[in-house]
Design a protein around this motif. Structure first.
Motif, PDB file in Angstrom:
ATOM      1  N   GLY A  31       1.930   7.285   0.406  1.00  0.00           N
ATOM      2  CA  GLY A  31       1.737   7.530   1.827  1.00  0.00           C
ATOM      3  C   GLY A  31       0.447   6.955   2.373  1.00  0.00           C
ATOM      4  N   CYS A  32      -0.404   6.439   1.514  1.00  0.00           N
ATOM      5  CA  CYS A  32      -1.678   5.847   1.975  1.00  0.00           C
ATOM      6  C   CYS A  32      -1.473   4.386   2.382  1.00  0.00           C
ATOM      7  N   ARG A  33      -2.206   3.993   3.404  1.00  0.00           N
ATOM      8  CA  ARG A  33      -2.174   2.593   3.808  1.00  0.00           C
ATOM      9  C   ARG A  33      -3.084   1.779   2.892  1.00  0.00           C
ATOM     10  N   LEU A  34      -2.729   0.517   2.668  1.00  0.00           N
ATOM     11  CA  LEU A  34      -3.471  -0.337   1.741  1.00  0.00           C
ATOM     12  C   LEU A  34      -4.924  -0.512   2.171  1.00  0.00           C
ATOM     13  N   THR A  35      -5.161  -0.684   3.476  1.00  0.00           N
ATOM     14  CA  THR A  35      -6.537  -0.895   3.961  1.00  0.00           C
ATOM     15  C   THR A  35      -7.350   0.382   3.946  1.00  0.00           C
ATOM     16  N   ASP A  36      -6.672   1.552   3.904  1.00  0.00           N
ATOM     17  CA  ASP A  36      -7.412   2.802   3.767  1.00  0.00           C
ATOM     18  C   ASP A  36      -7.840   3.023   2.323  1.00  0.00           C
ATOM     19  N   ILE A  37      -6.955   2.631   1.396  1.00  0.00           N
ATOM     20  CA  ILE A  37      -7.294   2.789  -0.020  1.00  0.00           C
ATOM     21  C   ILE A  37      -8.519   1.949  -0.367  1.00  0.00           C
ATOM     22  N   ASN A  38      -8.555   0.695   0.094  1.00  0.00           N
ATOM     23  CA  ASN A  38      -9.686  -0.191  -0.180  1.00  0.00           C
ATOM     24  C   ASN A  38      -9.845  -1.180   0.984  1.00  0.00           C
ATOM     25  N   PRO A  39     -10.751  -0.896   1.935  1.00  0.00           N
ATOM     26  CA  PRO A  39     -10.940  -1.807   3.076  1.00  0.00           C
ATOM     27  C   PRO A  39     -11.399  -3.200   2.660  1.00  0.00           C
ATOM     28  N   ASN A  40     -11.871  -3.336   1.425  1.00  0.00           N
ATOM     29  CA  ASN A  40     -12.350  -4.651   0.992  1.00  0.00           C
ATOM     30  C   ASN A  40     -11.234  -5.678   0.843  1.00  0.00           C
ATOM     31  N   VAL A  41      -9.975  -5.229   0.886  1.00  0.00           N
ATOM     32  CA  VAL A  41      -8.890  -6.213   0.845  1.00  0.00           C
ATOM     33  C   VAL A  41      -8.924  -7.100   2.081  1.00  0.00           C
ATOM     34  N   LEU A  42      -9.555  -6.607   3.159  1.00  0.00           N
ATOM     35  CA  LEU A  42      -9.679  -7.414   4.377  1.00  0.00           C
ATOM     36  C   LEU A  42     -10.746  -8.486   4.215  1.00  0.00           C
ATOM     37  N   SER A  43     -11.943  -8.077   3.781  1.00  0.00           N
ATOM     38  CA  SER A  43     -13.048  -9.036   3.664  1.00  0.00           C
ATOM     39  C   SER A  43     -12.806 -10.066   2.576  1.00  0.00           C
ATOM     40  N   SER A  44     -12.045  -9.687   1.547  1.00  0.00           N
ATOM     41  CA  SER A  44     -11.799 -10.612   0.436  1.00  0.00           C
ATOM     42  C   SER A  44     -10.653 -11.571   0.717  1.00  0.00           C
ATOM     43  N   GLY A  45      -9.923 -11.370   1.821  1.00  0.00           N
ATOM     44  CA  GLY A  45      -8.790 -12.230   2.135  1.00  0.00           C
ATOM     45  C   GLY A  45      -7.516 -11.844   1.423  1.00  0.00           C
ATOM     46  N   LEU A  46      -7.549 -10.789   0.616  1.00  0.00           N
ATOM     47  CA  LEU A  46      -6.353 -10.385  -0.131  1.00  0.00           C
ATOM     48  C   LEU A  46      -5.247  -9.888   0.799  1.00  0.00           C
ATOM     49  N   PHE A  47      -5.628  -9.191   1.869  1.00  0.00           N
ATOM     50  CA  PHE A  47      -4.612  -8.671   2.775  1.00  0.00           C
ATOM     51  C   PHE A  47      -3.800  -9.815   3.381  1.00  0.00           C
ATOM     52  N   ASP A  48      -4.474 -10.874   3.817  1.00  0.00           N
ATOM     53  CA  ASP A  48      -3.758 -12.018   4.386  1.00  0.00           C
ATOM     54  C   ASP A  48      -2.842 -12.662   3.352  1.00  0.00           C
ATOM     55  N   GLU A  49      -3.293 -12.702   2.087  1.00  0.00           N
ATOM     56  CA  GLU A  49      -2.460 -13.272   1.037  1.00  0.00           C
ATOM     57  C   GLU A  49      -1.210 -12.412   0.793  1.00  0.00           C
ATOM     58  N   HIS A  50      -1.375 -11.086   0.846  1.00  0.00           N
ATOM     59  CA  HIS A  50      -0.226 -10.206   0.672  1.00  0.00           C
ATOM     60  C   HIS A  50       0.779 -10.397   1.810  1.00  0.00           C
ATOM     61  N   VAL A  51       0.267 -10.507   3.032  1.00  0.00           N
ATOM     62  CA  VAL A  51       1.165 -10.735   4.178  1.00  0.00           C
ATOM     63  C   VAL A  51       1.911 -12.056   4.012  1.00  0.00           C
ATOM     64  N   ARG A  52       1.175 -13.092   3.574  1.00  0.00           N
ATOM     65  CA  ARG A  52       1.798 -14.406   3.394  1.00  0.00           C
ATOM     66  C   ARG A  52       2.875 -14.354   2.293  1.00  0.00           C
ATOM     67  N   ALA A  53       2.600 -13.635   1.218  1.00  0.00           N
ATOM     68  CA  ALA A  53       3.580 -13.520   0.140  1.00  0.00           C
ATOM     69  C   ALA A  53       4.838 -12.796   0.614  1.00  0.00           C
ATOM     70  N   PHE A  54       4.656 -11.763   1.437  1.00  0.00           N
ATOM     71  CA  PHE A  54       5.818 -11.005   1.928  1.00  0.00           C
ATOM     72  C   PHE A  54       6.647 -11.848   2.890  1.00  0.00           C
ATOM     73  N   GLU A  55       5.991 -12.523   3.814  1.00  0.00           N
ATOM     74  CA  GLU A  55       6.715 -13.260   4.843  1.00  0.00           C
ATOM     75  C   GLU A  55       7.333 -14.551   4.322  1.00  0.00           C
ATOM     76  N   SER A  56       6.659 -15.221   3.363  1.00  0.00           N
ATOM     77  CA  SER A  56       7.169 -16.499   2.867  1.00  0.00           C
ATOM     78  C   SER A  56       8.073 -16.346   1.661  1.00  0.00           C
ATOM     79  N   GLY A  57       7.938 -15.239   0.964  1.00  0.00           N
ATOM     80  CA  GLY A  57       8.708 -15.057  -0.244  1.00  0.00           C
ATOM     81  C   GLY A  57       8.122 -15.751  -1.459  1.00  0.00           C
ATOM     82  N   GLU A  58       6.984 -16.443  -1.279  1.00  0.00           N
ATOM     83  CA  GLU A  58       6.338 -17.116  -2.406  1.00  0.00           C
ATOM     84  C   GLU A  58       5.334 -16.168  -3.062  1.00  0.00           C
TER      85      GLU A  58
END
Length: 613
Positions: free
Chosen positions: A166-193
């Motif tokens: 039930g926790c949001r990913l950015t609440d668990i660790n906000p550093n996923v934003l500064s490290s660029g990991l969040f954008d990579e996760h979004v790209r993996a979900f949307e592109s399927g790669e």
């Protein structure tokens, strides 16, 4: 404040001509980009997120950011040096991208949606950290991911007594934003790669606390959600990695010799220190003498006896022969003893100190050169001082000569110069007045000064005019130079007693000062070149009529050549000092020296005054 760099067009900021509002926004964006180690575009995004979060305009938010910055600066100034050591200043902040939620918050879930049935089986088979997330969207855009399932390994991420479900990913660790990991996760979900990164330095979470670590991370779209797995480097591996970094930074190598199995273990740095190929394996004890310089072999033998016979640790410095040359190595050897105090192993710590010894040798050589130069300079100074004392005091001042009274002063500094003066009657009834300066300092200048003064004394008895004397003096300087460029300046003239006329020339020397009736001025006349420069120079002869009670002041440039004053200003002061000076010739010279502070100059000063009777 003038903006730095080129403005970048960001949503909410126009790209037209700069206004005060745009300048404030640009400044605030740069402050935020610097604060959070981002680029200018990130700074604008941070500022926009702050404005949306506070529900205010970009301009007001910019003013607020700049005000906080100035307040922080003022506080730092007021708190003194202790503020530098306040550890709270250096703690990592939550990255401002964590506030980038827009005005619309992602929907919250009272009841977490159930994932596909196969998710639990997949997560149970994953031996690293793993979780399955569903996307949270705002206006069709993924704003976050919510964790709907996690394996047992991932349980230690959450704080004690809580759950990741039930926790949001950015609440668990906000550093996923500064490290660029969040954008990579979004790209993996949307592109399927699938996305994969690592190992990389990462601020991970354990038991609800942030911890720096080395991680490997992967994410892949699986059905309606995103499967994320990651592995944090084990603590033992982290310690090993830190030790290897320490080895590299300090030039350290570690080894252990097992006396039961005869097995020798070397770290990678040991091979570098000894210039040995890792494929050849560690160095054996019987190979050591071949690497050492013969002069160090006895010391190494004593160290080995100390370890094995006396059971004591030892430290020594040895010179190792490598294919790249001689290397200086410090070896620390320590015996590992059993219950009976018998050695069972030997631990060795090696540190290469070749660079340190090279710097020490260079420093010692430099210090020795400085000592030699100082000693040589001191010897030259003493010799030059003696030479000057032998030559210049031959005349006693004041001198009463036909038609005039002459006084002189010589003020020497620690750096002996080549200043000289001369006044004497000649057989033809005229009086020779001369002053000069051999360029440079030390023995060379003093020697040239003696040659110029002695040469002029002989040449003056030929009865030749002043311009001819100066020409011959130039030839003398060039002859003594021996092919090198040695220069000097001089002013010399003949005083006719009956007519009170002065016929004089100057070679690159300052013009004399004439004092008459309380006024002083320079006797300007065309000057010839420096002595020793040209082969056949011309020195124009100047005629000056003098009157009774006139004072003629000759001087070297040391009295007017000042670092804190230009030449014209210093010459003007010298003329004023000469004009107001009264009394005898000696009194006037002393008054000029006091007024010009000539005893505090960096160069030698020579003054000669002739009072016309």
């Amino acid at each position: 404040m003038r903006p730095i760099g080129k403005a970048r067009t960001v949503e909410g900021i126009s790209g037209g001509g700069e206004t005060l509002e745009q300048s404030l926004i640009q400044q605030a964006a740069r402050v935020l980009a610097s604060r959070y180690n981002g680029d200018p575009a990130d700074g604008y995004q941070y500022l926009s997120a702050l404005a949306r979060d506070r529900g205010t305009t970009l301009t007001r938010t910019a003013r607020s950011v700049l005000g906080e910055r100035d307040a922080a600066r003022d506080g730092a100034r007021g708190e003194g040096a202790g503020h530098v050591f306040d550890s709270s200043r250096y703690l990592r902040r939550t990255h401002p991208k964590a506030m980038e939620r827009s005005d619309k918050e992602p929907p919250s879930f009272d009841d977490v949606p159930d994932p596909p049935e196969w998710v639990d089986s997949v997560l149970a088979a994953i031996h690293v950290y793993g979780c399955y997330c569903l996307p949270l969207r705002i206006d069709g855009r993924i704003a976050d991911f919510v964790v709907v399932r996690a394996n047992e390994r991932a349980a230690d991420i959450a704080a004690p007594g809580s759950s990741l479900i039930g926790c949001r990913l950015t609440d668990i660790n906000p550093n996923v934003l500064s490290s660029g990991l969040f954008d990579e996760h979004v790209r993996a979900f949307e592109s399927g790669e699938p996305f994969s990164r690592g190992p990389f330095e990462y601020i991970g979470v354990r038991n609800g606390r942030f911890e720096p670590s080395t991680a490997t991370m992967k994410s892949v779209r699986a059905g309606p959600g995103l499967l994320i797995t990651w592995e944090l480097q084990p603590e033992e591996d982290q310690l090993l990695a830190r030790w290897r970094q320490s080895e590299r930074l300090a030039g350290l190598g570690w080894a252990e010799w097992n006396l039961f199995t005869d097995e020798i273990v070397w770290t990678r740095r040991m091979y570098d220190i000894f210039g040995r190929d890792p494929a050849s394996g560690p160095l054996r004890m019987d190979e050591m003498p071949a690497l050492l310089l013969p002069e160090d072999l006895a010391e190494m033998e004593e160290a080995v006896r100390t370890v094995f016979e006396h059971r004591e640790a030892t430290t020594g410095e040895y010179r190792i022969k490598q294919r790249t040359g001689i290397r200086h190595v410090t070896l620390m050897m320590e015996p590992v003893l059993d219950a009976d105090a018998d050695p069972v192993a030997v631990r060795i710590l090696a540190q290469e100190i070749t660079g340190r010894r090279r710097r020490e040798r260079a420093l010692a050589a430099t210090q020795q050169r400085m000592l030699d130069e100082h000693r040589r300079a001191e010897e030259e100074r003493r010799f030059a001082t003696r030479l000057r004392e032998v030559i210049l005091p031959l005349q006693a001042f004041p001198m009463t000569l036909p038609g005039l009274v002459v006084g002189a002063r010589y003020l020497a500094t620690e750096r002996i110069g080549g200043d000289w003066h001369k006044a004497r009657p000649l057989p033809d009834g005229r009086v020779l007045l001369a002053i000069g300066d051999a360029m440079g300092h030390g023995l060379e200048a003093a020697t040239l000064m003696a040659q110029m003064r002695a040469g002029l004394a002989g040449l003056a008895y030929t009865g030749a005019e002043a311009d001819h004397l100066m020409t011959w003096l130039n030839e003398l300087v060039r002859a003594e130079a021996g092919g090198e460029v040695i220069t000097g300046t001089a002013l010399l003239g003949h005083f006719e007693v009956e007519t009170r006329h002065l016929s004089w020339v100057r070679a690159g020397h300052p013009p004399p000062i004439l004092v008459r009736g309380g006024d002083a001025w320079l006797l300007e006349a065309e000057a010839g070149p420096l002595l020793g420069v040209l082969h056949d120079p011309e020195y124009p002869l100047t005629e000056t009529s003098l009157e009774p009670d006139d004072l003629l002041l000759l001087y070297t440039d040391g009295i007017v050549d000042r670092r804190d004053e230009d030449l014209d200003g210093a010459t003007e002061r010298l003329m004023e000092a000469a004009a107001v000076a009264t009394g005898s010739v000696e009194d006037r010279l002393d008054a000029v020296i006091r007024a010009m502070r000539a005893d505090r100059t960096e160069d030698d000063v020579c003054l000669m005054a002739a009072w016309i009777r």
